[in-house]
Design an enzyme around this catalytic site. Structure first.
Site, PDB file in Angstrom:
ATOM      1  N   ARG A  58      -0.641  -4.884 -15.281  1.00  0.00           N
ATOM      2  CA  ARG A  58      -0.789  -6.021 -14.362  1.00  0.00           C
ATOM      3  C   ARG A  58      -2.083  -5.852 -13.564  1.00  0.00           C
ATOM      4  O   ARG A  58      -2.092  -5.184 -12.538  1.00  0.00           O
ATOM      5  CB  ARG A  58       0.405  -6.084 -13.411  1.00  0.00           C
ATOM      6  CG  ARG A  58       1.746  -6.402 -14.085  1.00  0.00           C
ATOM      7  CD  ARG A  58       2.863  -6.384 -13.043  1.00  0.00           C
ATOM      8  NE  ARG A  58       4.062  -7.086 -13.477  1.00  0.00           N
ATOM      9  CZ  ARG A  58       5.203  -6.498 -13.846  1.00  0.00           C
ATOM     10  NH1 ARG A  58       5.291  -5.182 -13.844  1.00  0.00           N
ATOM     11  NH2 ARG A  58       6.246  -7.223 -14.198  1.00  0.00           N
ATOM     12  N   ARG A 109      13.473 -16.547  -9.374  1.00  0.00           N
ATOM     13  CA  ARG A 109      13.669 -15.094  -9.531  1.00  0.00           C
ATOM     14  C   ARG A 109      13.613 -14.357  -8.207  1.00  0.00           C
ATOM     15  O   ARG A 109      14.020 -13.204  -8.107  1.00  0.00           O
ATOM     16  CB  ARG A 109      12.630 -14.526 -10.501  1.00  0.00           C
ATOM     17  CG  ARG A 109      11.195 -14.700 -10.037  1.00  0.00           C
ATOM     18  CD  ARG A 109      10.197 -14.345 -11.128  1.00  0.00           C
ATOM     19  NE  ARG A 109       9.729 -12.980 -10.997  1.00  0.00           N
ATOM     20  CZ  ARG A 109       8.696 -12.480 -11.675  1.00  0.00           C
ATOM     21  NH1 ARG A 109       8.047 -13.235 -12.555  1.00  0.00           N
ATOM     22  NH2 ARG A 109       8.324 -11.242 -11.509  1.00  0.00           N
ATOM     23  N   GLU A 158       6.038 -17.416 -21.117  1.00  0.00           N
ATOM     24  CA  GLU A 158       6.821 -17.365 -19.883  1.00  0.00           C
ATOM     25  C   GLU A 158       7.415 -18.721 -19.526  1.00  0.00           C
ATOM     26  O   GLU A 158       8.104 -18.851 -18.525  1.00  0.00           O
ATOM     27  CB  GLU A 158       5.937 -16.879 -18.726  1.00  0.00           C
ATOM     28  CG  GLU A 158       5.295 -15.527 -19.002  1.00  0.00           C
ATOM     29  CD  GLU A 158       4.661 -14.909 -17.777  1.00  0.00           C
ATOM     30  OE1 GLU A 158       5.349 -14.199 -17.036  1.00  0.00           O
ATOM     31  OE2 GLU A 158       3.447 -15.153 -17.562  1.00  0.00           O
ATOM     32  N   CYS A 198       8.355  -8.060 -22.312  1.00  0.00           N
ATOM     33  CA  CYS A 198       7.944  -7.165 -21.233  1.00  0.00           C
ATOM     34  C   CYS A 198       8.563  -7.475 -19.863  1.00  0.00           C
ATOM     35  O   CYS A 198       8.106  -6.984 -18.853  1.00  0.00           O
ATOM     36  CB  CYS A 198       6.425  -7.099 -21.120  1.00  0.00           C
ATOM     37  SG  CYS A 198       5.686  -8.643 -20.595  1.00  0.00           S
ATOM     38  N   ASN A 213      10.857 -12.189 -17.049  1.00  0.00           N
ATOM     39  CA  ASN A 213      11.199 -12.479 -15.644  1.00  0.00           C
ATOM     40  C   ASN A 213      10.928 -13.940 -15.341  1.00  0.00           C
ATOM     41  O   ASN A 213      11.758 -14.638 -14.755  1.00  0.00           O
ATOM     42  CB  ASN A 213      10.378 -11.611 -14.690  1.00  0.00           C
ATOM     43  CG  ASN A 213      10.523 -10.135 -14.998  1.00  0.00           C
ATOM     44  OD1 ASN A 213      11.536  -9.719 -15.557  1.00  0.00           O
ATOM     45  ND2 ASN A 213       9.518  -9.342 -14.656  1.00  0.00           N
ATOM     46  N   ASP A 214       9.759 -14.393 -15.748  1.00  0.00           N
ATOM     47  CA  ASP A 214       9.432 -15.799 -15.517  1.00  0.00           C
ATOM     48  C   ASP A 214      10.161 -16.700 -16.501  1.00  0.00           C
ATOM     49  O   ASP A 214      10.669 -17.748 -16.134  1.00  0.00           O
ATOM     50  CB  ASP A 214       7.916 -16.017 -15.611  1.00  0.00           C
ATOM     51  CG  ASP A 214       7.233 -15.713 -14.280  1.00  0.00           C
ATOM     52  OD1 ASP A 214       7.725 -16.206 -13.255  1.00  0.00           O
ATOM     53  OD2 ASP A 214       6.239 -14.970 -14.267  1.00  0.00           O
ATOM     54  N   ARG A 272      -3.206  -7.588 -18.843  1.00  0.00           N
ATOM     55  CA  ARG A 272      -2.915  -8.982 -18.552  1.00  0.00           C
ATOM     56  C   ARG A 272      -3.967  -9.478 -17.564  1.00  0.00           C
ATOM     57  O   ARG A 272      -4.193  -8.833 -16.528  1.00  0.00           O
ATOM     58  CB  ARG A 272      -1.534  -9.140 -17.936  1.00  0.00           C
ATOM     59  CG  ARG A 272      -1.393 -10.574 -17.416  1.00  0.00           C
ATOM     60  CD  ARG A 272      -0.081 -10.911 -16.857  1.00  0.00           C
ATOM     61  NE  ARG A 272       0.228 -10.232 -15.618  1.00  0.00           N
ATOM     62  CZ  ARG A 272       1.440 -10.225 -15.094  1.00  0.00           C
ATOM     63  NH1 ARG A 272       2.433 -10.802 -15.739  1.00  0.00           N
ATOM     64  NH2 ARG A 272       1.673  -9.617 -13.971  1.00  0.00           N
ATOM     65  N   HIS A 306       0.820  -1.204   0.000  1.00  0.00           N
ATOM     66  CA  HIS A 306       0.000   0.000   0.000  1.00  0.00           C
ATOM     67  C   HIS A 306       0.855   1.255   0.000  1.00  0.00           C
ATOM     68  O   HIS A 306       0.566   2.233  -0.665  1.00  0.00           O
ATOM     69  CB  HIS A 306      -0.891   0.012   1.237  1.00  0.00           C
ATOM     70  CG  HIS A 306      -1.855  -1.116   1.246  1.00  0.00           C
ATOM     71  ND1 HIS A 306      -2.608  -1.445   2.334  1.00  0.00           N
ATOM     72  CD2 HIS A 306      -2.197  -1.980   0.272  1.00  0.00           C
ATOM     73  CE1 HIS A 306      -3.372  -2.474   2.035  1.00  0.00           C
ATOM     74  NE2 HIS A 306      -3.133  -2.821   0.795  1.00  0.00           N
TER      75      HIS A 306
HETATM   76  C1  PEP Z   1       7.388 -11.514 -16.412  1.00  0.00           C
HETATM   77  O1  PEP Z   1       7.307 -12.601 -15.864  1.00  0.00           O
HETATM   78  O2  PEP Z   1       8.382 -11.167 -17.081  1.00  0.00           O
HETATM   79  C2  PEP Z   1       6.320 -10.528 -16.284  1.00  0.00           C
HETATM   80  C3  PEP Z   1       6.344  -9.431 -17.012  1.00  0.00           C
HETATM   81  O3  PEP Z   1       5.331 -10.748 -15.384  1.00  0.00           O
HETATM   82  P1  PEP Z   1       5.524 -10.624 -13.807  1.00  0.00           P
HETATM   83  O4  PEP Z   1       6.864  -9.980 -13.569  1.00  0.00           O
HETATM   84  O5  PEP Z   1       4.381  -9.828 -13.334  1.00  0.00           O
HETATM   85  O6  PEP Z   1       5.487 -12.064 -13.402  1.00  0.00           O
HETATM   86 MG    MG Z   2       5.365 -13.346 -15.145  1.00  0.00          MG
END
Ligand code: PEP
Ligand code: MG
Length: 741
Positions: A460, A629, A595, A666, A618-619, A496, A353
């Site tokens: 998101r 991660r 992902e 992304c 990222n995933d 998303r 928050h």
């Molecule tokens: C990702 O996994 O790269 C992604 C953009 O989604 P998040 O970081 O929200 O898992």
């Molecule tokens: Mg992700």
């Protein structure tokens, strides 16, 4: 009675040791125990016997235990009492020969703790193996509370230098960036350091009244805050504040504090006692939602203490104040508002928050800055780097100078980015990329204008769900999506669908105990198993769009059928939407996030059916390298410039090109200039990143020749390089653009 006597000892003249000696005798006599001992903390790890009635006198200041060692050490480590009739048979028991305690069997010890910090341990012992009652335990805990207050007041300080001055040296904390920007200023500690002159209630009736008056004032204040909606944004702030208000009106909280006052504690100590319990829970609870609630409670307790101290909200703060807190509730942060230069939190998370409010106020915020509240003192100079997530407390002059230079350079670079804002991201060899921004809250949207992003490549939607106590209703969701699109002023926003599970746990969803949450029931897997959530979200998106073009994508698609099933669900909702006479989106794009490596090998039909693909780097990286991660030990071990990863990205690009499927990247790497360049060299033509990264990425791309960057990567891979960072840096130096990386 005992408490009143303790208060009298407090008021007496004399040194700390004399007070401690009097106190142990008093406690032993009134509790009818043969032994009473006080162990106080010496430094981070050691507990020292500082006074005793019953054990050998010569052991005082000699007998020492490590935190975690023996029963006393265990009490300190766990911040939990131990009550046993037979100490010797208790696990962890360790006998200290110098004290002569072997003849005592019954043992009861409680932590002397204040606001989550264990300052020492209070122990009583008896020869016969008797059991102490719950009432006796409760009594000892109340006494320990009073002792904690006395310790805080310095009542036990002697000539020993041990307690003085570790707060003069520079201190550096590496945290996590939650809101970008940099600021220098002086520390303003959020938690009021109330010193309670008398921790014991002289008149229980008076204390009860003080408590209930302060509580009434607090409730009034929180109610006002909710109705004033201070930042002027409804929506997410409102939700956050509503949850907060619920706590202020919680009856159990008030009941427990009143009981403490009735047992003889001053109102302030009663509040702190609750706070101590909350903080003890905080150190045990990992669930992000529960933690957030506990922070809210802690925050309310701080406010209540201010009311008891007669300070209203919005007390004086220094100019150039940088707020330092363990955690802060949204309401408190709103109160400080724009008067702050920066915020540093010891706890807290990016989706918290506080982070939401900090973003709305555009104040640099670093979270998870370890030990900062223990180290910082009011007025200390402090530098906050919200981009890197770093904090320099009491910095050396060289650090300050370098930081100021950095601020200067940032300002200059900002001017350059500003000038590039309306220019395209076209490389020297004529390739134009689309740069977009990632967002998750309405408050992120204003950055769209300032950053020069072409649109929102990743919105998101789960953040909206995560900050609420209950699932947002369809109308609320629709209104939010409508406002997001309106704020985007016609630029494309890719929503998303709900990506929860793993570390993102909703308050209103039962927590799943899974051995590997990142590989578990999350994202699209939940949506397919519980279709109502996705159906409702789709309906809301369609309503929110109100006929405007709509783009949505599903997270974590691992095999083509998941995409087909989810897509069919959306299409079914579209049909229903149209059937009841609502306007269909001018264009509906349905995409998938890539992902998991498996999706790159999906059948051609998938690539043809997807309107677009977005690589969630990222995933994807975590699954490609099998490296969590969230795990600091492994997450930096592999990076996006790894030859295998870039080869894999190239393969995805080629599959998309074959089928004419638009592709975006992304993950966080899209916002790192050198990584972004490498992705572009591999053929990615759309990147979505944090707004502040758009300037730096665009600047480097505009000065780069992609053909030559690609040749560098190719020959590096051919030579057998495992990682291309070095080769690319050499190339950038040769091209005279290394300073843009
Ligand atoms: C990702 O996994 O790269 C992604 C953009 O989604 P998040 O970081 O929200 O898992
Ligand atoms: Mg992700």
């Amino acid at each position: 009675m005992l408490l009143t006597r303790l208060a009298a000892v407090m008021a007496e003249a004399g040194d700390g040791q004399a007070r401690l000696d009097r106190i142990v005798t008093l406690i032993a006599t009134s509790m009818n125990t043969e032994v009473c001992s006080i162990y106080l903390r010496r430094g981070e790890r050691v507990l020292e016997l500082c006074a005793t009635e019953g054990l050998k006198r010569e052991a005082v200041h000699r007998a020492r235990l490590q935190v975690g060692q023996g029963l006393v050490g265990l009490i300190a480590r766990r911040a939990d009492p131990i009550n046993t009739a037979e100490a010797q048979s208790e696990p962890g028991f360790q006998y200290l020969p110098e004290t002569g305690e072997e003849i005592y069997h019954a043992f009861m010890g409680v932590p002397i703790q204040r606001l989550g910090e264990v300052l020492g341990v209070l122990v009583v012992q008896n020869r016969d193996s008797r059991s102490y009652t719950d009432d006796e335990l409760h009594g000892l805990e109340v006494v320990a509370m009073v002792l904690a207050e006395m310790t805080e007041l310095g009542a036990f300080l002697g000539d020993d230098a041990e307690m003085a001055g570790s707060h003069v040296r520079p201190f550096f904390a590496r945290g996590v960036s939650a809101q970008e920007g940099a600021a220098g200023g002086v520390v303003h500690l959020h938690a009021p350091r109330v010193s309670v002159a008398n921790p014991v209630a002289e008149d229980v009736g008076v204390e009860r009244l003080r408590l209930s008056e302060a509580m009434a004032a607090l409730r009034g204040e929180v109610d006002d805050m909710v109705s004033a909606d201070l930042v002027g944004h409804a929506g997410e702030h409102r939700d956050v504040l509503e949850a907060y208000r619920m706590f202020a009106h919680d009856k159990g909280w008030m009941r427990r504090m009143t009981a403490s006052v009735e047992s003889g504690l001053a109102a302030e100590v009663a509040v702190e006692r609750e706070q101590t319990a909350v903080r003890a829970k905080l150190s045990r609870v990992a669930d992000p939602y529960l933690r957030e609630r506990l922070h809210d409670l802690d925050d309310l307790a701080n406010r209540l203490l201010r009311h008891l101290a007669g300070e209203g909200p919005g007390a004086e703060i220094p100019t150039d104040a940088v707020l330092v807190a363990r955690a802060i509730g949204p309401g408190e942060l709103l109160d400080y508002g724009k008067r702050l230069k920066g915020v540093v939190l010891e706890d807290g998370s990016i989706g918290s928050h506080a982070a939401i409010v900090a973003r709305a106020l555009a104040i640099p915020l670093v979270v998870q800055a370890g030990r900062i509240t223990a180290e910082a003192r009011n007025g200390d100079p402090i530098l906050v780097d919200g981009d890197l997530g770093q904090v320099h407390l009491r910095p050396e002059e060289t650090v300050s100078t370098a930081f100021l230079e950095k601020l200067d350079m940032r300002a200059q670079a900002q001017e350059v980015y500003e000038a590039l804002r309306d220019r395209p991201a076209t490389t020297r060899d004529g390739e134009t990329l689309s740069l977009q921004m990632n967002a998750g809250l309405l408050t992120d949207l204003p950055s769209l204008e300032g950053s020069g992003a072409d649109g929102v490549g990743l919105y998101r939607t789960e953040l909206q769900f995560l900050i609420r106590a209950t699932v947002p209703m369809r109308d609320q969701q629709a209104a939010l999506y409508d406002r997001v699109m309106t704020s985007a002023k016609g630029r494309r926003v890719v929503f998303r669908t709900l990506d929860i599970g793993s570390d993102k746990v909703l308050a209103y969803m039962k927590r799943q105990d899974e051995p590997n949450p990142a590989l578990g029931w999350r994202a699209i897997r939940i949506s397919l198993d519980r279709p109502n959530i996705l159906k409702m979200q789709t309906q809301s998106l369609l309503r929110g769009a109100g006929g405007r073009p709509l783009a949505l994508m599903f997270p974590m698609i691992a095999q083509a059928t998941e995409f087909f099933d989810a897509k069919a669900m959306v299409e079914e909702q579209l049909e229903r939407h149209v059937r009841v006479g609502r306007p269909a989106p001018e264009r509906l794009e349905i995409g998938a996030m890539l992902e998991t490596p498996s999706l790159a090998f999906a059948p051609d039909a998938f690539f043809q059916a997807a309107d677009f693909i977005s690589i969630g780097g990222n995933d994807l990286k975590q699954f490609f390298f099998a490296a969590d991660r969230e795990n600091e030990r492994v997450r930096r071990r592999y990076d996006a410039l790894n030859a295998s990863y870039l080869t894999f990205i190239r393969m995805i690009v080629q599959r998309c090109e074959e089928h004419g499927t638009p592709l975006c990247y992304c993950g966080e790497d899209a916002g790192r200039p050198l990584e972004a360049l490498a992705l572009a060299a591999m053929g990615v033509r759309s990147l979505s990143m944090r707004p502040a990264s758009i300037g730096p990425v665009k600047r480097l791309l505009r000065e780069s020749d992609l053909v030559s960057a690609r040749a560098t990567i190719k020959s590096g891979i051919a030579r057998g390089e495992v990682n291309l960072r070095e080769a690319l840096m050499d190339w950038a130096r040769a091209e005279a653009i290394a300073d843009l990386v």
